[in-house]
Design a protein around this motif. Structure first.
Motif: not given
Length: 141
Positions: A50, A54-56, A58, A86, A90, A92, A94, A96-97
């Motif tokens: 990262d 930004d917490g994601e 890409t 991923d 979505d 990215v 983050d 949630k993954d």
């Protein structure tokens, strides 16, 4: 004969290097050096990618670091592994993954990922086509 010995030595050296970059990555995030990753430590593997914090992560960040920063593999492998990581598709990687990723690596469901689990599952990810592995399916191991 000398050429044969040299070729055999080169082949042996190349084979000994297999996995060394992955071990280095594991060791970098094994902050307490107990040879097993907690969920928080595994989170750090992905936070390393990262770049803008930004917490994601890409696809571009992942590929850049995969190929250039950590020199783990090539761009196609980076694309494949990003797609697998991923887990909710979505675009990215983050927070949630991470639960699905952690569950995938924690083969024995003991809430830790040891070096053997990490290398085994990393190898499975690297060797299997992206459309054949769904990390999220493995959550309930």
């Amino acid at each position: 004969m000398l050429l044969f010995v040299f070729a055999a030595f080169c082949l042996l050296a190349a084979r000994c290097d297999e996995g060394q970059r992955e071990v280095a990555l594991f060791n970098k995030v094994d902050t307490n050096h107990d040879y097993q990753l907690t969920r928080a430590e595994l989170d750090q593997v992905f936070l390393l990618f990262d770049n803008d914090t930004d917490g994601e992560v890409t696809p571009e960040e992942f590929k850049e670091d995969w190929v250039h920063q950590f020199d783990i593999g090539g761009p196609q492998e980076a694309d494949t592994l990003f797609t697998r990581a991923d887990t909710n598709d979505d675009g990215v990687i983050d927070a949630k993954d991470i639960p699905a990723i952690f569950a995938y690596f924690d083969e024995n469901n003991n809430s830790f990922v040891d070096i053997s689990e990490f290398l085994t599952e990393w190898g499975h990810l690297s060797l299997t086509a992206a459309n054949q592995v769904d990390v999220s399916v493995n959550v309930g191991k």
